[in-house]
Design an enzyme around this catalytic site. Structure first.
Site, PDB file in Angstrom:
ATOM      1  N   HIS A  72      33.294  42.701  44.472  1.00  0.00           N
ATOM      2  CA  HIS A  72      34.420  43.338  43.778  1.00  0.00           C
ATOM      3  C   HIS A  72      35.723  42.651  44.151  1.00  0.00           C
ATOM      4  CE1 HIS A  72      37.625  46.394  43.247  1.00  0.00           C
ATOM      5  NE2 HIS A  72      36.967  46.656  42.141  1.00  0.00           N
ATOM      6  N   HIS A  73      35.926  42.421  45.452  1.00  0.00           N
ATOM      7  CA  HIS A  73      37.065  41.614  45.896  1.00  0.00           C
ATOM      8  C   HIS A  73      36.814  41.109  47.307  1.00  0.00           C
ATOM      9  CE1 HIS A  73      38.524  45.550  47.601  1.00  0.00           C
ATOM     10  NE2 HIS A  73      38.921  44.753  48.566  1.00  0.00           N
ATOM     11  N   GLN A 148      36.516  39.698  54.657  1.00  0.00           N
ATOM     12  CA  GLN A 148      36.040  41.008  54.209  1.00  0.00           C
ATOM     13  C   GLN A 148      35.629  40.904  52.744  1.00  0.00           C
ATOM     14  OE1 GLN A 148      38.716  44.276  52.911  1.00  0.00           O
ATOM     15  NE2 GLN A 148      37.929  45.394  54.684  1.00  0.00           N
ATOM     16  N   HIS A 150      34.012  43.247  49.547  1.00  0.00           N
ATOM     17  CA  HIS A 150      33.681  44.573  49.034  1.00  0.00           C
ATOM     18  C   HIS A 150      32.550  44.440  48.027  1.00  0.00           C
ATOM     19  CE1 HIS A 150      35.031  48.209  46.352  1.00  0.00           C
ATOM     20  NE2 HIS A 150      33.882  48.435  46.962  1.00  0.00           N
ATOM     21  N   HIS A 217      47.062  43.775  42.355  1.00  0.00           N
ATOM     22  CA  HIS A 217      45.725  44.351  42.576  1.00  0.00           C
ATOM     23  C   HIS A 217      45.732  45.849  42.313  1.00  0.00           C
ATOM     24  CE1 HIS A 217      41.703  45.009  44.023  1.00  0.00           C
ATOM     25  NE2 HIS A 217      42.147  45.911  44.883  1.00  0.00           N
ATOM     26  N   HIS A 219      42.509  48.869  40.643  1.00  0.00           N
ATOM     27  CA  HIS A 219      41.147  48.970  40.137  1.00  0.00           C
ATOM     28  C   HIS A 219      41.236  49.126  38.621  1.00  0.00           C
ATOM     29  CE1 HIS A 219      39.630  50.269  44.400  1.00  0.00           C
ATOM     30  NE2 HIS A 219      40.046  49.018  44.343  1.00  0.00           N
ATOM     31  N   MET A 292      43.908  51.573  43.726  1.00  0.00           N
ATOM     32  CA  MET A 292      44.800  50.875  44.650  1.00  0.00           C
ATOM     33  C   MET A 292      45.999  50.379  43.866  1.00  0.00           C
ATOM     34  SD  MET A 292      42.480  48.630  47.284  1.00  0.00           S
ATOM     35  CE  MET A 292      41.501  49.438  48.564  1.00  0.00           C
TER      36      MET A 292
END
Length: 340
Positions: A72-73, A148, A150, A217, A219, A292
């Site tokens: 997703h990111h 990281q 997601h 950014h 969603h 977000m």
């Protein structure tokens, strides 16, 4: 003989120009997930690398190795200490404390957290301007990088992933250090309503920062993310646009509209327009069902260190709007403001 020397010199100059005025050697480091298995939906996984402590490295480019159908990111954190000593751990920012037999749980960073790079929606490679780099290692608080990723959906048994980013770096000193400041909000978006999520912070450090790229950014509900510099004057505030984009487009770093330097007492501000067509309210949160509101600003400083301040967050609606901010703004841009 002299003409031969002239031709060699000319070819050398042309070769430098052909490389974008970069006459230094660039190496690449593959920073990838170590074939992880996302064992549940909405999983955030982190993996670290330690920067060689006695050398300086300057990251000058980022080439993503990922697909939005898988990840997703992705976020790349610079840390003084990583959140865990594990090779991989669960690192969602807003996760439950349920026991996971596969991965331990910790934050991306234990100390010294800052965003270095972000990617989503199949955004392309990012190349920094000439002589600009993120300093890491000996003379930097960034001693570790933590990747990281997601993952929205659980992977089938036996299927693994190695999403990540190829880091382009040099050991040649860059006179311009890069930095990122993240503007964002908390808050709630009511059902069946268009909401405006806003944040703003005054620059209190005696530094001159040169913005060159921004990244939006959200969603699914975001329709526009805009960032501004607010310059205070006795005759009224001057709102200068940094950038505005539809976050449903590739969430890459785009060139800023204005590269005018930002100095002490200027204000950084961001607004996200959210269109909630759902029959229930939506909170800011870490899952794809949440929202977000983020505006990343990438900048450089000349022969200086980046801002100590890395984040600028507000409580968001219904508690915070620019009209209620402690800076007592005037000339606030209209809510129907739309540029790109």
């Amino acid at each position: 003989m002299e003409s031969c020397k002239f031709i060699i010199s000319l070819l050398f100059i042309i070769s430098i120009i052909g490389r974008g005025v970069r006459a230094y050697e660039i190496d690449t480091y593959e920073f990838l997930m170590p074939n992880v298995w996302p064992n549940k939906d909405e999983l955030y996984l982190c993996t670290p690398i330690r920067i060689a402590p006695k050398k300086n490295f300057y990251v000058v480019g980022f080439k993503p190795n990922a697909s939005m159908h898988t990840a997703h990111h992705m976020l790349l954190y610079g840390c003084s200490q990583p959140g865990s000593n594990d090779s991989v751990w669960s690192c969602g920012e807003m996760q439950s404390n349920e026991i996971d037999n596969k991965y331990n749980t910790a934050s991306p960073c234990k100390s010294g957290s800052q965003i270095v790079y972000a990617w989503a929606r199949d955004a392309p490679r990012l190349q920094l301007p000439p002589d600009v780099g993120f300093l890491m290692g000996n003379d930097s608080p960034i001693k570790y990088l933590v990747l990281q990723v997601h993952y929205m959906h659980k992977f089938p048994e036996g299927k693994t992933d190695n999403s990540g980013v190829f880091l382009e770096y040099t050991t040649e000193r860059m006179p311009r250090q890069a930095g990122v400041i993240l503007l964002g909000t908390s808050g709630v978006i009511p059902a069946n309503r268009i909401e405006h999520m806003e944040t703003a912070c005054t620059i209190n450090e005696d530094k001159v920062i040169h913005p060159f790229a921004f990244r939006p950014h959200t969603h699914a509900l975001g329709t526009e993310v805009s960032g501004f510099v607010v310059r205070r004057s006795p005759t009224g505030d001057i709102w200068q646009l940094l950038g505005s984009k539809n976050p449903q487009l590739p969430q890459m770093f785009y060139p800023v509209v204005s590269r005018t330097p930002i100095t002490k007492n200027d204000v950084l501000a961001a607004r996200c327009v959210m269109n909630n067509t759902r029959s229930h309210s939506v909170n800011i949160g870490a899952t794809n069902n949440d929202e977000m509101c983020n505006f990343y600003l990438m900048y450089w400083v000349q022969d200086d260190t980046p801002l100590t301040q890395k984040y600028c967050f507000s409580p968001g609606p219904p508690y915070y709007y620019w009209s209620r901010a402690p800076q007592n703004f005037d000339r606030i841009p209209d809510r129907d403001f739309n540029v790109l």
